[in-house]
Design a protein around this motif. Sequence first.
Motif, PDB file in Angstrom:
ATOM      1  N   CYS A 158       0.925  -1.312  -0.136  1.00 18.60           N
ATOM      2  CA  CYS A 158       0.090   0.015   0.052  1.00 18.60           C
ATOM      3  C   CYS A 158       1.050   1.069  -0.031  1.00 18.60           C
ATOM      4  O   CYS A 158       1.912   1.235   0.418  1.00 18.60           O
ATOM      5  CB  CYS A 158      -1.141   0.096   1.216  1.00 18.60           C
ATOM      6  SG  CYS A 158      -1.868   1.383   1.490  1.00 18.60           S
TER       7      CYS A 158
ATOM      8  N   CYS B 213       0.964   1.755   6.380  1.00 16.68           N
ATOM      9  CA  CYS B 213       0.147   0.657   6.338  1.00 16.68           C
ATOM     10  C   CYS B 213       0.906  -0.441   5.697  1.00 16.68           C
ATOM     11  O   CYS B 213       1.957  -0.435   5.089  1.00 16.68           O
ATOM     12  CB  CYS B 213      -0.860   0.890   5.215  1.00 16.68           C
ATOM     13  SG  CYS B 213      -2.042  -0.310   4.945  1.00 16.68           S
TER      14      CYS B 213
ATOM     15  N   ALA C 172      -0.228  -3.368   4.547  1.00 17.09           N
ATOM     16  CA  ALA C 172      -1.020  -4.210   3.636  1.00 17.09           C
ATOM     17  C   ALA C 172      -0.437  -4.464   2.460  1.00 17.09           C
ATOM     18  O   ALA C 172       0.228  -3.489   1.556  1.00 17.09           O
ATOM     19  CB  ALA C 172      -2.498  -3.611   3.342  1.00 17.09           C
TER      20      ALA C 172
ATOM     21  N   CYS D 298      -4.435   0.014  -0.488  1.00 18.07           N
ATOM     22  CA  CYS D 298      -5.138  -1.301  -0.201  1.00 18.07           C
ATOM     23  C   CYS D 298      -6.530  -1.234  -0.302  1.00 18.07           C
ATOM     24  O   CYS D 298      -7.339  -2.000  -0.634  1.00 18.07           O
ATOM     25  CB  CYS D 298      -4.638  -1.951   1.241  1.00 18.07           C
ATOM     26  SG  CYS D 298      -5.364  -0.476   2.556  1.00 18.07           S
TER      27      CYS D 298
ATOM     28  N   CYS E 201      -6.818   3.696   3.419  1.00 15.64           N
ATOM     29  CA  CYS E 201      -5.818   4.502   2.968  1.00 15.64           C
ATOM     30  C   CYS E 201      -5.926   5.630   1.662  1.00 15.64           C
ATOM     31  O   CYS E 201      -5.437   6.641   1.866  1.00 15.64           O
ATOM     32  CB  CYS E 201      -4.768   3.546   2.623  1.00 15.64           C
ATOM     33  SG  CYS E 201      -4.251   2.468   4.128  1.00 15.64           S
TER      34      CYS E 201
END
Length: 191
Positions: A150, A155, A157, A169, A174
């Motif tokens: 991401c 983050c 992810a 993501c 986000c």
Amino acid sequence: MNPPIFTALGGTLGIDFVNTVQHHRGQVVDLLDGPDAVSRWLAFMNHTGRLHTATWCALRPGPWSIERLIEFRRDIRWFLDAKADRQTFLNSLAGAVAEVPLGFRALHEEDHMTLVAIPSMPGSLGLRSLLAFDWLNLMVSGAVNGVTSCANNSCMAYFLDRRGRRKWCSMDTCGNRQKNARHYARQSGLA
Ligand SMILES: [Zn+2]
């Protein structure tokens, strides 16, 4: 900011597994914090259609060794963060599948047939084999090149970006935060 929850934004079971550890308010939060959490995650994956019910039933009896799963998730993250080389990662994936081989069943769905992997052991070893198989598929097909982190630096992810266009993501979290930050900057004359 909402507390971390299981997500199905990765694109495959193996990528969603990587996203079971998340950042929240500057802390790393492990959503797989015990056997119950693993059971809840599997139920969630089944609910989202990521995990076939036949596979879920084969895994469900346990036992659940959290340590093995956390270690495996760390190995995947190391590879994605370029801290482990490709061959080492491939070897560990192949080793996990060799330890608990998968069987396959062709099952009838409503209007088509689907090939479903069934681990030869339940619990964490079976799950690890299933996840390793998913990652082997990503590696061999080249789809792994589209596994992207991401764009929000805070983050953790990862997701599968097949077209090379996706930055976030999720637009709900986000992406939206970024849009709001830009909007605020414009409003206040900062941009
Ligand atoms: Zn994100």
